[in-house]
Design a protein around this motif. Structure first.
Motif, short mmCIF file in Angstrom:
data_model
loop_
_atom_site.label_atom_id
_atom_site.label_comp_id
_atom_site.label_asym_id
_atom_site.label_seq_id
_atom_site.Cartn_x
_atom_site.Cartn_y
_atom_site.Cartn_z
N VAL A 118 -4.93 -0.24 -14.80
CA VAL A 118 -5.04 -1.36 -13.88
C VAL A 118 -6.39 -1.21 -13.17
O VAL A 118 -6.57 -0.32 -12.35
CB VAL A 118 -3.88 -1.35 -12.87
CG1 VAL A 118 -4.00 -2.54 -11.94
CG2 VAL A 118 -2.56 -1.37 -13.60
N ARG A 124 2.09 -4.97 -7.66
CA ARG A 124 0.66 -5.22 -7.84
C ARG A 124 0.24 -4.98 -9.28
O ARG A 124 -0.54 -5.72 -9.83
CB ARG A 124 -0.14 -4.27 -6.94
CG ARG A 124 -0.75 -4.93 -5.73
CD ARG A 124 -1.14 -3.89 -4.71
NE ARG A 124 -2.17 -3.00 -5.18
CZ ARG A 124 -2.37 -1.76 -4.70
NH1 ARG A 124 -1.60 -1.30 -3.74
NH2 ARG A 124 -3.33 -1.02 -5.14
N SER A 125 0.78 -3.92 -9.87
CA SER A 125 0.33 -3.58 -11.22
C SER A 125 0.75 -4.65 -12.23
O SER A 125 0.00 -4.93 -13.16
CB SER A 125 0.85 -2.20 -11.64
OG SER A 125 2.23 -2.26 -11.91
N VAL A 152 5.06 5.79 -0.82
CA VAL A 152 3.96 6.51 -1.44
C VAL A 152 2.80 6.55 -0.46
O VAL A 152 2.64 5.65 0.35
CB VAL A 152 3.51 5.85 -2.76
CG1 VAL A 152 4.59 5.91 -3.80
CG2 VAL A 152 3.07 4.42 -2.53
N ARG A 154 0.81 -1.22 0.00
CA ARG A 154 0.00 0.00 0.00
C ARG A 154 0.84 1.27 0.00
O ARG A 154 0.48 2.25 -0.64
CB ARG A 154 -0.91 -0.02 1.24
CG ARG A 154 -2.00 1.03 1.19
CD ARG A 154 -3.00 0.82 2.30
NE ARG A 154 -3.75 2.03 2.55
CZ ARG A 154 -4.77 2.44 1.82
NH1 ARG A 154 -5.16 1.72 0.80
NH2 ARG A 154 -5.40 3.56 2.10
N TYR A 155 1.95 1.24 0.68
CA TYR A 155 2.68 2.50 0.90
C TYR A 155 4.04 2.57 0.22
O TYR A 155 4.80 3.49 0.48
CB TYR A 155 2.83 2.76 2.39
CG TYR A 155 1.52 3.05 3.07
CD1 TYR A 155 0.84 4.24 2.80
CD2 TYR A 155 0.95 2.14 3.95
CE1 TYR A 155 -0.37 4.52 3.40
CE2 TYR A 155 -0.27 2.41 4.56
CZ TYR A 155 -0.93 3.59 4.28
OH TYR A 155 -2.13 3.87 4.86
N THR A 156 4.39 1.59 -0.59
CA THR A 156 5.68 1.73 -1.27
C THR A 156 5.50 1.68 -2.78
O THR A 156 4.58 1.05 -3.28
CB THR A 156 6.69 0.64 -0.88
OG1 THR A 156 6.29 -0.58 -1.50
CG2 THR A 156 6.79 0.45 0.61
N ARG A 157 6.39 2.36 -3.44
CA ARG A 157 6.39 2.40 -4.90
C ARG A 157 6.56 0.98 -5.45
O ARG A 157 5.86 0.57 -6.36
CB ARG A 157 7.55 3.30 -5.34
CG ARG A 157 7.75 3.36 -6.82
CD ARG A 157 8.73 4.44 -7.16
NE ARG A 157 10.02 4.24 -6.54
CZ ARG A 157 11.01 5.12 -6.57
NH1 ARG A 157 10.84 6.28 -7.17
NH2 ARG A 157 12.15 4.87 -5.99
N LEU A 158 7.50 0.25 -4.85
CA LEU A 158 7.78 -1.10 -5.33
C LEU A 158 6.53 -1.99 -5.19
O LEU A 158 6.22 -2.78 -6.08
CB LEU A 158 8.95 -1.68 -4.54
CG LEU A 158 9.63 -2.88 -5.15
CD1 LEU A 158 10.15 -2.57 -6.53
CD2 LEU A 158 10.77 -3.34 -4.25
N MET A 194 -6.93 -0.77 -9.36
CA MET A 194 -6.31 0.34 -8.64
C MET A 194 -7.13 1.61 -8.82
O MET A 194 -8.02 1.69 -9.65
CB MET A 194 -4.90 0.57 -9.18
CG MET A 194 -3.94 -0.55 -8.84
SD MET A 194 -2.30 -0.14 -9.41
CE MET A 194 -1.35 -1.46 -8.70
N PHE A 230 10.37 6.30 -2.71
CA PHE A 230 10.13 4.90 -2.42
C PHE A 230 8.80 4.74 -1.67
O PHE A 230 8.02 3.85 -1.92
CB PHE A 230 11.27 4.33 -1.59
CG PHE A 230 11.06 2.89 -1.22
CD1 PHE A 230 11.27 1.88 -2.16
CD2 PHE A 230 10.62 2.53 0.05
CE1 PHE A 230 11.05 0.57 -1.84
CE2 PHE A 230 10.40 1.20 0.37
CZ PHE A 230 10.62 0.22 -0.58
N LEU A 233 7.36 0.25 -16.80
CA LEU A 233 7.89 -0.64 -15.75
C LEU A 233 8.49 -1.89 -16.39
O LEU A 233 8.08 -2.32 -17.46
CB LEU A 233 6.76 -1.05 -14.80
CG LEU A 233 5.99 0.08 -14.13
CD1 LEU A 233 5.01 -0.48 -13.12
CD2 LEU A 233 6.93 1.04 -13.46
N LEU A 243 3.42 -1.06 -5.19
CA LEU A 243 2.46 -0.63 -6.21
C LEU A 243 2.82 -1.23 -7.57
O LEU A 243 1.97 -1.74 -8.29
CB LEU A 243 2.50 0.90 -6.27
CG LEU A 243 1.29 1.63 -6.83
CD1 LEU A 243 0.11 1.40 -5.93
CD2 LEU A 243 1.60 3.12 -6.94
N HIS A 244 4.11 -1.18 -7.88
CA HIS A 244 4.56 -1.74 -9.16
C HIS A 244 4.32 -3.24 -9.22
O HIS A 244 3.87 -3.77 -10.23
CB HIS A 244 6.06 -1.45 -9.36
CG HIS A 244 6.34 0.01 -9.60
ND1 HIS A 244 7.60 0.49 -9.83
CD2 HIS A 244 5.52 1.08 -9.66
CE1 HIS A 244 7.54 1.80 -10.02
NE2 HIS A 244 6.29 2.17 -9.92
#
Lengths: 306, 512
Positions: free
Chosen positions: B111, A169-170, B130, A160-164, B114, B128, A183, A166-167
């Motif tokens: 997506v 999950r996407s 978010v 939920r809270y990190t860029r990695l 999301m 890093f 990505l 999020l990536h």
């Protein structure tokens, strides 16, 4: 049942649920990245064996625990090579991984059967262990259990809270969209496979280092498969995985206790209970229609362009 | 300039475009082949800031290949791309995005699980860590600045197609892309949503961005574009100022390379027996639907997507049981009809989702043909494959399916040819009721023309329920039009009724 029986039972549920929790969370991370790895059982066995053997050889259970994860991640890398390197079928590759991992661990582990290992013993946490009821259930455990308490929160926050996160999950939901956003889909999925394999290996390591300090062949006894089912039961959410893992741990602990107490119910029926529960749980979670919460691109390979 | 300009690049007459501003992006001799297939050949053109270029071409003319090269998804075999006069190389989508090229694909690249904010920022996050709240705040500011009515915290799955397109546009705005490429942006939009999109395109061009916009719809090209470029078989055959093009017909001829008639002659005929009778049908998304389709007529069901068309069609096609009310097909009650459906002279369904519902992409053309016609090729328990193969070879030739080898996999066909295969199969059954759902969506002019002719021909012996979001299609083909809104048939009238025809737009929006 009297309270003095229930508390030890719940404490045992937490302990036998812990390896399943590690494995479920590991498989969850892999699946979130869009890769289905049915090799959990095989990776757990390899994790259990390498952890047992390395801690025995070095006298350092922490090193053994860590290497259990690393060795399982190496096995997961084979899955990554087949599915991400060569776009192979994820189901077939995962099944092969289970057969290979279980076979290899049993073969290499044969000389160790019956050997007493070193591992982790229970450590009561000061203050917390004195909380009535809860203290006895949760805070009179070994250190790996305490570690596992933090994991679901960390993984939830990671997604939920990190860029990695999020990536990751996407690429599990829509790899083509992720790729057009710039990505590296294959790289991110490798991360999901290796990180997941590492956690699954820790689950195996828990079995041989803390659950019993002894090596026996077939140590995991289907826990890997239960983890695969639990990912579905948990709707790919770390929080629900905790609940599911302890539920299964509870049933496992309960049937052991019933056997020890000597009931009239045949042992084979009792031993069947956790697996029967797996089937029931899968039916229930499918019937609620929440199966649609699976990552949309789960088990879908991304073909290279044109 | 390329050393050996081909006739194609000569067609780009430099005097046609007033050279006031330097071009934002310039292509020089771009070529790309896949094996023996020349997808793009020696393409050169330039586009200046503030201009909207419409890129036209039939299916397979090489538009997507060209755009993929600009978006960094494909690398050209030869040729160069210049950005503000500097040569640029895009090895990946990331490079292209960083260079300020933004692309909105026909199938949105979102997506679904999301939120709007997460999609807009995907791949552009600065740190890093978010925070969903901060992301929503940032995207919220963007929506207010450009006055786009969209909730940054909403999940994509909750949005309409038009709103999803706004999210795609937000992505480009956030990245401050200077060259915006839209691949058939109106294909999934309602007429009103399309108008909003055109306004947005104008606005963005007004801010000095260059816009390339791929389309099949000639009216919208003439309405919105400043320049028009036409691709045919991988080559650029022309590039004109839009104001120099007199009419739709002229544009269509330039695009196809031969004269095409956009008007299809349709004689009126006497409708016969009812082949479909829906009475008081109520169910999920359907509210007391009454509808009759007679043999010899085309009934067009129009409406904004998601107002119950899908549910109605799936009920008529036998995919979902009717709730309350009655559905009679060829005079037989729904349950009795689908208990024992005949393959011949019965019901044909031409679904919107060609690859998902109509055909199996991993099966050959012959096997796909047999999906609904196999009873016609049986001798006892045995399938007469040789006969089937022969029939398919004849039928694909008749319907002009390219390439039409009976043993090739259906997944290798382009959208237009796939649709022609489905029509060939369904019309082979001589069905008396045909349900056609968006039969020309995504098809180019030539294919659309052919599909329309086939449908009109089928009207001789069948009643056709045509579900379409394209009003022009409805007006061209239909004998009667029914308008659906929130599961109700708002009105149902013959196309000759000028007064009521004028109110279609209002009816589609639920008023009038």
């Amino acid at each position: 049942m009297p309270i003095e029986l229930i508390i030890p039972l719940l404490a045992a549920a937490v302990q036998s649920g812990t390896p399943i929790l590690y494995a479920t969370l590991g498989e969850m991370i892999t699946e979130k990245s869009g890769v289905l790895n049915l090799g959990v059982e095989g990776m757990m066995m390899i994790g259990a064996l390498s952890a047992f053997w390395i801690s025995l050889a070095t006298g350092n259970p922490w090193l053994g625990f860590l290497m259990g994860g690393v060795c399982a991640a190496m096995l997961a890398a084979m899955h990554g090579l087949v599915c991400l390197g060569f776009q192979g079928n994820q189901v077939v590759s995962g099944l092969a991984l289970t057969i290979f991992g279980v076979g290899l661990a049993n073969y290499l582990g044969t000389p160790l059967v019956g050997t007493q290992g070193i591992g982790f013993s229970k450590v009561s946490l000061p203050v917390l262990a004195d909380i009535p009821v809860l203290g006895a259930i949760l805070f009179h455990q070994d250190v790996l259990v305490y570690l596992s308490f933090a994991l679901p929160v960390l993984i939830w926050a990671f997604f939920r809270y990190t860029r990695l996160g999020l990536h990751l999950r996407s690429v599990g939901e829509n790899p083509v969209a992720a790729a057009t956003a710039g990505l590296n889909v294959i790289g991110l999925r490798w991360l999901g496979v290796l990180l997941g394999g590492f956690l699954v290996g820790l689950g195996g390591a828990y079995l041989s280092l803390a659950y019993i300090h002894l090596w026996t062949n077939g140590l995991t006894a289907g826990r890997g498969w239960i983890a695969v089912a639990l990912v579905i039961f948990a709707f790919w959410r770390p929080g629900r995985a905790v609940f599911g893992a302890y539920l299964f741990g509870g049933v496992m602990a309960f049937q052991l206790r019933l056997q020890a107490m000597g009931t009239d119910i045949p042992a084979s029926i009792l031993m069947m209970l956790p697996y029967a529960l797996t089937i029931l749980v899968l039916i229930a979670s499918t019937m609620t229609g929440r199966g649609g919460e699976a990552p949309a691109a789960l088990a879908v390979n991304m073909e290279p362009e044109e | 300039m390329s050393p050996n300009p081909s006739p194609a690049s000569l067609a780009l007459d430099p005097t046609a475009i007033p050279p006031s501003d330097p071009p934002l992006i310039r292509l020089e001799g771009l070529s790309k082949s896949f094996g023996p297939v020349r997808a793009s050949h020696d393409i050169s053109f330039a586009i200046r800031p503030g201009r909207i270029l419409a890129l036209l071409g039939e299916n397979g003319a090489g538009k997507s290949t060209l755009m993929s090269m600009l978006a960094g998804r494909l690398q050209p075999d030869s040729g160069r791309i210049f950005l503000r006069g500097e040569e640029a190389r895009f090895d990946s989508p990331k490079d292209s995005i960083a260079a300020g090229i933004g692309m909105v694909y026909q199938n949105f690249m979102l997506v679904n699980r999301m939120t709007v904010a997460e999609n807009v920022l995907l791949g552009q996050e600065k740190h890093f860590w978010v925070s969903p709240k901060a992301m929503e705040r940032e995207v919220g500011e963007l929506t207010r600045r450009f006055n786009l009515p969209i909730d940054p915290g909403a999940g994509i799955w909750e949005l309409s197609m038009g709103e999803r397109q706004l999210v795609e546009i937000l992505k480009l705005l956030y990245r401050q892309s200077q060259v915006l490429i839209f691949d058939e942006p109106t294909a999934v939009l309602t007429p009103v949503e399309a108008q909003h999109l055109f306004e947005a395109l104008r606005n963005m061009a007004g801010q000095g961005k260059s816009i390339i916009f791929i389309s099949h719809k000639l009216e919208e090209v003439l309405a919105v574009a400043d320049e028009v470029a036409v691709l045919r078989r991988g080559e650029l055959v022309g590039h004109w100022e839009a104001k120099d093009i007199q009419s739709k017909e002229e544009l269509a001829n330039r695009m196809v390379g031969r004269t095409v008639s956009l008007e299809i002659a349709k004689d009126s005929r006497m409708p016969g027996e009812p082949v479909l009778r829906v009475e008081h049908l109520t169910g999920p998304r359907l509210d007391d639907v009454n509808l009759v389709v007679r043999q010899g007529e085309i009934m067009a069901l129009v409406g904004v997507a998601g107002n119950g068309q899908k549910e109605l069609v799936e009920t008529v096609a036998g995919l979902r049981p009717p709730g309350s009310g009655s559905v009679k097909i060829l005079g037989t009650d729904w349950k009795a009809f689908f208990a024992n459906p005949s393959w011949k002279e019965s019901l044909s369904y031409i679904p919107e989702d060609r690859l998902g519902v109509a055909v199996c992409r991993e099966m050959t053309l012959t096997d796909n043909f047999l999906l609904t016609t196999r009873q016609g090729f049986c001798r006892g328990p045995w399938l007469r494959r040789k006969l089937a193969r022969q029939t398919v070879a004849e039928k694909v030739a008749e319907f002009n399916v390219q390439p039409g080898r009976p043993d090739m996999l259906a997944g290798r066909l382009s959208g237009g040819n796939l649709q022609k295969l489905v029509l060939a199969r369904e019309f082979y059954r001589n069905s008396r009721l045909i349900v056609a759902e968006q039969p020309t969506q995504g098809l180019d002019i030539s294919s659309t023309e052919e599909v329309w002719r086939q449908l009109l021909q089928a009207r001789e012996h069948a009643g056709i329920l045509l579900v379409t979001g394209d009003l022009r299609e409805a007006m061209t083909l239909a004998d009667r039009i029914a308008v659906i809104f929130r599961g109700r048939i708002m009105d149902d009238f013959p196309v000759e009724d000028q007064e009521r025809m004028k109110r279609i737009g209002l009816l589609m929006a639920g008023s009038g």
